[in-house]
Design an enzyme around this catalytic site. Structure first.
Site, PDB file in Angstrom:
ATOM      1  N   GLU A  54       3.133  -0.794   5.248  1.00  0.00           N
ATOM      2  CA  GLU A  54       3.205  -1.091   3.755  1.00  0.00           C
ATOM      3  C   GLU A  54       2.317  -0.238   3.166  1.00  0.00           C
ATOM      4  O   GLU A  54       1.218  -0.763   2.601  1.00  0.00           O
ATOM      5  CB  GLU A  54       3.026  -2.618   3.451  1.00  0.00           C
ATOM      6  N   GLU A 114       1.528   6.463  -2.066  1.00  0.00           N
ATOM      7  CA  GLU A 114       0.562   6.596  -0.845  1.00  0.00           C
ATOM      8  C   GLU A 114       0.929   7.221   0.273  1.00  0.00           C
ATOM      9  O   GLU A 114       0.260   6.961   1.568  1.00  0.00           O
ATOM     10  CB  GLU A 114       0.402   5.251  -0.459  1.00  0.00           C
TER      11      GLU A 114
END
Length: 367
Positions: free
Chosen positions: A188, A197
């Protein structure tokens, strides 16, 4: 029908050496212009930040016991500089935690080897053990967070089952860092716009090098949606022209490129279109490279479009995680992808948008 990820998106992120002026040609370099001076100043700022942090770290390392004896706040400056505050909001997001834990409980085969990319506090690694994993490898590129994860895992009596590796997943090697490829991959590493990210390059690498050919991927797919929005207030979060009668628009050279987070319901705005699909990422088998596509979008009302508001959906087996405008309890904000200039739109007419994405950023243009 939902748009599929572009089959031609195969660009690879590479490192290139810095170049220097060709002093052998006999020609003198051009005199520094304003863009050059800004670039040099940005590097000087970065160097100063690194120097300040390094000096604090070195002072602590010279006598760590003395610094630690000063109390729990002794290392706060370093923690503030290296660990983003959103970790706290993320860990308190019960919807997120419940969806990911449930996905692990329903997907991890008994005794499986699970790879968790992005340890954080070790939450998902521990949840994988509780779901029946025989062993878990979890990696974290931030050394401070990696140590936090080790100590939390040890406090729960799971150190014999979970191995924390202080590296990014893209540096892990089977036979060196991990014995075998993983049966299950959970990750995640998602920002408000999904990809900020490094989800795409991390999953590309893990599928090729770290996950078994028939391994389970969590999440298995992700989708992006968007809406045209009119909001001068949100546009000005990343743009300025005049302030108190002075032209300060040079600040726009320091604006965030691509998408950035906004909490949509906290800013005055008007939606100029309905929600529409942007791109679908098949995390199990898709190419997951940078790409672009044209999106003719019909406006629902007249107005001045300043940006796209973007959000994601993550497929986690029977559950879906979403940070859409109606997901008010999610710790994730929405992503704002601004236009270079406001775009006049007319109800019933289509706006010719072009969405593009790199490994880390979403961008949108008109035409």
């Amino acid at each position: 029908m939902f748009l599929q990820e572009s089959e031609t998106s195969t660009t690879t992120r590479v490192r290139r050496p810095l170049t220097t002026p060709d002093t052998d040609s006999g020609s003198a370099p051009n005199p520094p212009d304003s863009a050059y001076r800004l670039a040099v100043a940005s590097l000087q700022t970065l160097a100063q930040d690194i120097k300040d942090l390094a000096e604090r770290a070195q002072a602590t390392l010279r006598d760590p016991a003395a610094h630690l004896a000063a109390g729990p706040g002794a290392l706060s400056d370093i923690a503030l500089a290296s660990v983003p505050r959103w970790h706290f909001a993320m860990l308190n997001d019960t919807e997120r935690n419940s969806a990911l834990v449930s996905a692990l409980e329903s997907s991890v085969p008994p005794g499986a080897h699970v790879l968790d990319i992005g340890s954080g506090t070790g939450l998902l690694a521990m949840a994988a053990v509780r779901a029946g994993a025989g062993r878990v490898t979890t990696c974290e590129l931030n050394p401070l967070l990696a140590e936090v994860a080790r100590q939390i895992i040890d406090a729960h009596g799971m150190s014999d089952t979970i191995t924390v590796i202080g590296k990014p997943s893209t540096e892990l090697e089977v036979g060196k860092d991990i014995d075998t490829r993983a049966d299950v991959l959970v990750s995640e590493i998602v920002d408000c716009g999904l990809i900020g990210e490094g989800l795409l390059p991390s999953i590309r690498h893990a599928r090729e090098h770290l996950l078994a050919p028939d391994g389970i991927m969590l999440p298995s797919a992700a989708r992006l949606y968007g809406q045209l929005v009119q909001s001068e207030s949100m546009a000005r979060l990343n743009r300025v022209d005049m302030a108190s009668g002075f032209d300060v628009s040079l600040m726009n050279s320091l604006a965030t490129p691509g998408h950035f987070p906004v909490r949509l319901n906290t800013w005055p705005h008007q939606m100029l279109s309905g929600a529409f699909p942007l791109v679908d990422f098949d995390l199990e088998k898709g190419i997951l490279g940078p790409g672009a596509r044209s999106l003719p979008v019909a406006a629902d009302t007249d107005g001045l479009a300043h940006a796209l508001v973007v959000w994601f959906e993550l497929d986690l087996g029977a559950k879906t995680l979403c940070n859409g405008p109606d997901s008010k309890d999610s710790h994730w904000m929405q992503a704002l992808v601004p236009f270079d200039l406001p775009v006049p739109v007319t109800a019933g007419e289509k706006v010719p948008l072009r969405l593009s994405w790199t490994d880390y950023r979403l961008n949108v243009s008109v035409g």
